[in-house]
Design a protein around this motif. Structure first.
Motif, PDB file in Angstrom:
ATOM      1  N   HIS A 185       0.719  -1.086   0.202  1.00 51.27           N
ATOM      2  CA  HIS A 185       0.068   0.009   0.188  1.00 51.27           C
ATOM      3  C   HIS A 185       1.061   1.295  -0.272  1.00 51.27           C
ATOM      4  CE1 HIS A 185      -3.655  -2.093   1.982  1.00 51.27           C
ATOM      5  NE2 HIS A 185      -3.225  -2.823   0.786  1.00 51.27           N
ATOM      6  N   ILE A 186       0.810   1.915  -0.937  1.00 48.41           N
ATOM      7  CA  ILE A 186       1.563   3.236  -1.118  1.00 48.41           C
ATOM      8  C   ILE A 186       0.663   4.249  -0.856  1.00 48.41           C
ATOM      9  CG2 ILE A 186       2.942   5.004  -2.497  1.00 48.41           C
ATOM     10  CD1 ILE A 186       4.340   2.261  -2.239  1.00 48.41           C
ATOM     11  N   ARG A 187       0.800   5.117   0.394  1.00 54.17           N
ATOM     12  CA  ARG A 187      -0.039   6.160   0.853  1.00 54.17           C
ATOM     13  C   ARG A 187       0.809   7.580   0.629  1.00 54.17           C
ATOM     14  NH1 ARG A 187      -2.743   4.492   5.784  1.00 54.17           N
ATOM     15  NH2 ARG A 187      -1.582   5.931   6.777  1.00 54.17           N
ATOM     16  N   PHE A 188       0.358   8.405  -0.123  1.00 54.10           N
ATOM     17  CA  PHE A 188       0.636   9.820  -0.540  1.00 54.10           C
ATOM     18  C   PHE A 188       0.058  10.616   0.290  1.00 54.10           C
ATOM     19  CE2 PHE A 188       0.941   7.357  -4.738  1.00 54.10           C
ATOM     20  CZ  PHE A 188       1.956   7.347  -4.843  1.00 54.10           C
ATOM     21  N   ILE A 189       0.947  11.345   1.155  1.00 51.75           N
ATOM     22  CA  ILE A 189       0.527  12.341   2.265  1.00 51.75           C
ATOM     23  C   ILE A 189       0.792  13.841   2.124  1.00 51.75           C
ATOM     24  CG2 ILE A 189       0.564  12.788   4.788  1.00 51.75           C
ATOM     25  CD1 ILE A 189       1.457   9.820   5.175  1.00 51.75           C
ATOM     26  N   GLU A 190      -0.040  14.753   2.077  1.00 47.77           N
ATOM     27  CA  GLU A 190       0.083  16.047   1.770  1.00 47.77           C
ATOM     28  C   GLU A 190       1.086  16.545   2.994  1.00 47.77           C
ATOM     29  OE1 GLU A 190      -3.902  17.711  -0.420  1.00 47.77           O
ATOM     30  OE2 GLU A 190      -3.850  17.933   1.838  1.00 47.77           O
ATOM     31  N   TYR A 191       2.065  17.456   2.447  1.00 46.51           N
ATOM     32  CA  TYR A 191       2.937  18.258   3.155  1.00 46.51           C
ATOM     33  C   TYR A 191       2.197  19.100   4.379  1.00 46.51           C
ATOM     34  CZ  TYR A 191       7.047  21.242   4.477  1.00 46.51           C
ATOM     35  OH  TYR A 191       7.881  21.840   5.286  1.00 46.51           O
ATOM     36  N   MET A 192       2.042  18.733   5.755  1.00 45.78           N
ATOM     37  CA  MET A 192       1.229  19.509   6.539  1.00 45.78           C
ATOM     38  C   MET A 192       2.026  20.918   7.045  1.00 45.78           C
ATOM     39  SD  MET A 192      -0.868  16.713   8.835  1.00 45.78           S
ATOM     40  CE  MET A 192       0.697  15.910   9.161  1.00 45.78           C
ATOM     41  N   PRO A 193       1.267  21.885   7.494  1.00 40.97           N
ATOM     42  CA  PRO A 193       1.987  22.979   7.963  1.00 40.97           C
ATOM     43  C   PRO A 193       2.318  23.053   9.269  1.00 40.97           C
ATOM     44  CG  PRO A 193      -0.425  23.421   7.493  1.00 40.97           C
ATOM     45  CD  PRO A 193      -0.167  22.066   7.000  1.00 40.97           C
ATOM     46  N   MET A 194       3.502  23.164   9.656  1.00 43.63           N
ATOM     47  CA  MET A 194       3.858  22.859  10.747  1.00 43.63           C
ATOM     48  C   MET A 194       4.594  24.361  11.432  1.00 43.63           C
ATOM     49  SD  MET A 194       3.471  19.765  11.908  1.00 43.63           S
ATOM     50  CE  MET A 194       3.016  18.296  11.313  1.00 43.63           C
ATOM     51  N   LEU A 195       4.297  24.643  12.772  1.00 40.59           N
ATOM     52  CA  LEU A 195       4.946  25.904  13.095  1.00 40.59           C
ATOM     53  C   LEU A 195       6.708  25.941  12.916  1.00 40.59           C
ATOM     54  CD1 LEU A 195       4.369  28.144  14.920  1.00 40.59           C
ATOM     55  CD2 LEU A 195       4.959  27.246  16.794  1.00 40.59           C
ATOM     56  N   GLY A 196       7.172  27.148  12.479  1.00 43.14           N
ATOM     57  CA  GLY A 196       8.449  27.375  12.163  1.00 43.14           C
ATOM     58  C   GLY A 196       8.761  26.998  10.641  1.00 43.14           C
ATOM     59  N   GLN A 197       7.830  26.335   9.683  1.00 48.17           N
ATOM     60  CA  GLN A 197       8.057  25.897   8.551  1.00 48.17           C
ATOM     61  C   GLN A 197       7.301  26.788   7.463  1.00 48.17           C
ATOM     62  OE1 GLN A 197       7.218  21.766   8.423  1.00 48.17           O
ATOM     63  NE2 GLN A 197       9.695  21.446   8.576  1.00 48.17           N
ATOM     64  N   ASP A 198       6.948  27.970   7.800  1.00 50.65           N
ATOM     65  CA  ASP A 198       5.938  28.824   7.019  1.00 50.65           C
ATOM     66  C   ASP A 198       6.470  28.939   5.754  1.00 50.65           C
ATOM     67  OD1 ASP A 198       5.853  29.281   9.609  1.00 50.65           O
ATOM     68  OD2 ASP A 198       4.854  31.113   9.514  1.00 50.65           O
ATOM     69  N   ASP A 199       7.435  29.342   5.533  1.00 53.72           N
ATOM     70  CA  ASP A 199       8.063  29.636   4.003  1.00 53.72           C
ATOM     71  C   ASP A 199       8.348  28.172   3.249  1.00 53.72           C
ATOM     72  OD1 ASP A 199       7.715  32.351   4.370  1.00 53.72           O
ATOM     73  OD2 ASP A 199      10.012  32.506   4.892  1.00 53.72           O
ATOM     74  N   THR A 200       8.957  27.573   4.069  1.00 50.68           N
ATOM     75  CA  THR A 200       9.203  26.200   3.510  1.00 50.68           C
ATOM     76  C   THR A 200       8.200  25.332   3.125  1.00 50.68           C
ATOM     77  OG1 THR A 200      11.107  25.827   4.886  1.00 50.68           O
ATOM     78  CG2 THR A 200      10.350  24.103   4.046  1.00 50.68           C
ATOM     79  N   TRP A 201       6.819  25.374   3.760  1.00 46.20           N
ATOM     80  CA  TRP A 201       5.617  24.756   3.741  1.00 46.20           C
ATOM     81  C   TRP A 201       5.126  25.240   2.289  1.00 46.20           C
ATOM     82  CZ3 TRP A 201       0.782  26.591   3.290  1.00 46.20           C
ATOM     83  CH2 TRP A 201      -0.272  25.509   3.262  1.00 46.20           C
ATOM     84  N   ARG A 202       5.113  26.782   2.265  1.00 47.90           N
ATOM     85  CA  ARG A 202       4.521  27.142   0.965  1.00 47.90           C
ATOM     86  C   ARG A 202       5.401  26.835  -0.161  1.00 47.90           C
ATOM     87  NH1 ARG A 202       4.173  31.639   4.795  1.00 47.90           N
ATOM     88  NH2 ARG A 202       1.845  32.174   5.418  1.00 47.90           N
ATOM     89  N   LYS A 203       6.511  26.678  -0.209  1.00 43.76           N
ATOM     90  CA  LYS A 203       7.343  26.396  -1.224  1.00 43.76           C
ATOM     91  C   LYS A 203       7.074  24.994  -1.716  1.00 43.76           C
ATOM     92  CE  LYS A 203      12.280  26.085  -2.737  1.00 43.76           C
ATOM     93  NZ  LYS A 203      13.590  26.375  -2.044  1.00 43.76           N
ATOM     94  N   HIS A 204       6.912  23.993  -0.744  1.00 49.09           N
ATOM     95  CA  HIS A 204       6.734  22.756  -1.159  1.00 49.09           C
ATOM     96  C   HIS A 204       5.697  21.738  -1.208  1.00 49.09           C
ATOM     97  CE1 HIS A 204      11.320  22.725  -1.560  1.00 49.09           C
ATOM     98  NE2 HIS A 204      11.138  23.117  -0.361  1.00 49.09           N
TER      99      HIS A 204
END
Length: 328
Positions: A185-204
């Motif tokens: 079973h391959i499960r593709f998970i969305e990258y979740m926004p975590m505190l301290g990763q604002d710019d990184t999350w928006r980028k990826h």
């Protein structure tokens, strides 16, 4: 049979238990603000406290337990913990999430101790990319762990891939093709926004709609009846494929209305929701021998209607501290 309900009528039957908050890999999205740096251990629950907490959980209606971390296999007593939990009346589904790097030698002992299934976090099938994402990890160790899981009968083996734009999204098709010939079973998970990763999350961040489009380039996707599988994933398969493709959408399409889980952190905090700040501290009661039933009831009643994690309604700044702190 006891039933644990929240204020919205959802039945709490699933407990995710973080047994340790440290890890032997340093995946940047799991430890925001301190990627690739060592972290210090908080006070972690003893084996006896973990077993007692889960025993009470079973009495109030919990039927499914998943052990997480950090990396649960770094605990020297993990096989004993699994054995003790497997003996608890009422717990009929015991699984574990791991990065797989230590699984080669532990898969068989864990299965013998009573572990039923395993999820393995794997974000790249390219050794160089894997090393970059994990800050130094070796892909071969995880691949050996996957082989060991199959050999030990810890099936279905589920592979969790956090899909990140411009980091590993180009590997989505390669992961998807694994299901054609293997019962995985391959499960593709969305990258979740975590505190301290604002710019990184928006980028990826890459929404599931785009991940599914990538999978559709391999072959036509057919929906799998949800009754066949449990959990938050929307499941599909390719025609004639052996394995399953799952898509987990905590950001673009949250699944809160069907959430049946509570979380226990490695230092004894009951969390009703991954993205909620409320916690119920079990540790004083565990240390004093006090009955724990009330604490589970309180945590269930504190469970919010929605996680409210989507960028439009919440924003990336309000996520949790990091998955390694809470338990993935």
């Amino acid at each position: 049979m006891a039933v644990l309900l929240d204020t919205f009528g959802r039945k709490m039957e699933y407990l995710r238990v973080s047994v340790v908050d440290s890890c032997n890999l340093r995946c940047f999205y799991c430890s925001p603000g301190q990627a690739c740096k060592p972290r210090s251990l908080r006070r972690q629950l003893s084996r006896e406290h973990i077993v007692r907490a889960i025993s009470t959980a079973a009495k109030v209606g919990i039927r499914k337990v998943r052990l997480t971390g950090g990396e649960p296999l770094v605990r020297k007593d993990i096989v004993s913990i699994v054995h003790d939990i497997a003996q608890i009346p009422g717990i009929n589904d015991l699984s574990l999430t791991t990065n797989g790097t230590l699984l080669k030698d532990l898969a068989s002992p864990l299965a013998a101790a009573g572990l039923k299934r395993i999820n393995i976090s794997l974000d790249s099938l390219d050794s160089s990319n894997f090393e970059q994402i994990t800050c130094g990890g070796q892909l071969r160790a995880t691949m050996d762990g996957i082989d060991a899981a199959f050999a030990a009968g810890l099936t279905p083996v589920k592979i969790n891939m956090v899909v990140m734009k411009n980091l590993n999204h180009h590997e989505v098709e390669r992961f998807a093709k694994l299901t054609k010939e293997k019962d995985i079973h391959i499960r593709f998970i969305e990258y979740m926004p975590m505190l301290g990763q604002d710019d990184t999350w928006r980028k990826h961040y890459l929404p599931t709609s785009e991940i599914m489009s990538l999978c559709s380039t391999v072959s036509r996707l057919e929906a799998v009846e949800q009754e066949e599988l449990n959990g938050p994933a929307r499941n599909f398969r390719y025609p004639e494929a052996v394995g399953i493709l799952g898509f987990i959408t905590p950001v673009s399409q949250h699944f809160c209305s069907n959430c049946n889980r509570l979380r226990l952190t490695s230092d004894g905090k009951l969390r009703p929701c991954l993205f909620a700040a409320e916690e119920v501290d079990l540790l004083p009661a565990l240390e004093s021998g006090k009955d724990l039933v009330h604490y589970y009831q309180k945590a269930a009643l504190n469970k919010p209607a929605n996680s409210d994690v989507s960028p439009a309604s919440r924003g990336a700044k309000k996520g949790p501290l990091g998955m390694v702190d809470i338990g993935g």
